[in-house]
Design a protein around this motif. Structure first.
Motif, short mmCIF file in Angstrom:
data_model
loop_
_atom_site.label_atom_id
_atom_site.label_comp_id
_atom_site.label_asym_id
_atom_site.label_seq_id
_atom_site.Cartn_x
_atom_site.Cartn_y
_atom_site.Cartn_z
N UNK A 1 0.84 -1.18 0.00
CA UNK A 1 0.00 0.00 0.00
C UNK A 1 0.88 1.24 0.00
N UNK A 2 0.62 2.12 -0.92
CA UNK A 2 1.34 3.39 -0.98
C UNK A 2 0.61 4.39 -0.09
N UNK A 3 1.36 5.21 0.61
CA UNK A 3 0.76 6.22 1.47
C UNK A 3 0.20 7.34 0.61
N UNK A 4 -1.06 7.70 0.82
CA UNK A 4 -1.65 8.75 0.00
C UNK A 4 -1.41 10.14 0.60
N UNK A 5 -1.76 11.15 -0.15
CA UNK A 5 -1.46 12.53 0.21
C UNK A 5 -2.10 12.97 1.53
N UNK A 6 -3.36 12.53 1.78
CA UNK A 6 -4.02 12.92 3.03
C UNK A 6 -3.28 12.36 4.25
N UNK A 7 -2.85 11.11 4.16
CA UNK A 7 -2.11 10.51 5.27
C UNK A 7 -0.73 11.17 5.40
N UNK A 8 -0.10 11.48 4.29
CA UNK A 8 1.20 12.16 4.34
C UNK A 8 1.10 13.54 4.98
N UNK A 9 -0.04 14.22 4.82
CA UNK A 9 -0.24 15.51 5.48
C UNK A 9 -0.28 15.34 6.99
N UNK A 10 -0.94 14.28 7.46
CA UNK A 10 -0.99 13.99 8.90
C UNK A 10 0.43 13.69 9.40
N UNK A 11 1.17 12.90 8.64
CA UNK A 11 2.52 12.51 9.03
C UNK A 11 3.54 13.62 8.82
N UNK A 12 3.17 14.67 8.12
CA UNK A 12 4.07 15.80 7.89
C UNK A 12 4.05 16.82 9.01
N UNK A 13 3.15 16.66 9.95
CA UNK A 13 3.06 17.59 11.08
C UNK A 13 4.07 17.23 12.15
N UNK A 14 4.28 18.13 13.08
CA UNK A 14 5.17 17.89 14.22
C UNK A 14 4.31 17.59 15.44
N UNK A 15 4.71 16.58 16.21
CA UNK A 15 3.98 16.13 17.39
C UNK A 15 4.92 16.17 18.60
N UNK A 16 4.45 15.65 19.72
CA UNK A 16 5.27 15.58 20.93
C UNK A 16 6.53 14.74 20.65
N UNK A 17 7.62 15.13 21.26
CA UNK A 17 8.90 14.46 21.05
C UNK A 17 8.90 13.04 21.61
N UNK A 18 9.52 12.12 20.87
CA UNK A 18 9.74 10.74 21.30
C UNK A 18 8.49 10.10 21.92
N UNK A 19 7.41 10.08 21.16
CA UNK A 19 6.12 9.60 21.65
C UNK A 19 5.49 8.64 20.65
N UNK A 20 4.62 7.76 21.15
CA UNK A 20 3.77 6.95 20.29
C UNK A 20 2.41 7.63 20.21
N UNK A 21 1.94 7.88 19.02
CA UNK A 21 0.66 8.54 18.78
C UNK A 21 -0.31 7.50 18.22
N UNK A 22 -1.45 7.30 18.87
CA UNK A 22 -2.50 6.40 18.40
C UNK A 22 -3.60 7.22 17.75
#
Length: 87
Positions: A1-22
């Motif tokens: 499965x190739x990652x689509x643009x909408x998911x890449x936008x979510x993954x392109x953001x910055x989140x809390x450092x060294x964390x697992x995000x569910x």
């Protein structure tokens, strides 16, 4: 499965450092791990198991920066199946 643009936008953001995000995305469960700067670097996508792991696919991100800190390579690569009781 190739990652689509909408998911890449979510993954392109910055989140809390060294964390697992569910989270979830289009009916699938996603879990991603961030690096020390808060960038997602490891992604599990599929269906969450009773033990909390993900049965599906695993992706890893390559982020390379130049001397000034500018990103010159940002690539997600499918690493195989994710089928473990935990991350």
């Amino acid at each position: 499965m190739k990652l689509n643009e909408d998911l890449l936008k979510i993954l392109g953001k910055t989140y809390a450092n060294s964390t697992l995000i569910n989270s979830s995305y289009k009916g699938k469960d996603i879990v991603f791990k961030t690096d020390e700067e808060g960038n997602p670097i490891l992604l599990f996508i599929g269906k969450k198991t009773e033990s909390g792991g993900i049965k599906g696919e695993r992706y890893a991100r390559t982020l390379k920066r130049d001397k000034e800190g500018n990103v010159f390579k940002d690539h997600w690569e499918l690493k195989g199946k994710a089928n473990s009781p935990n991350h």
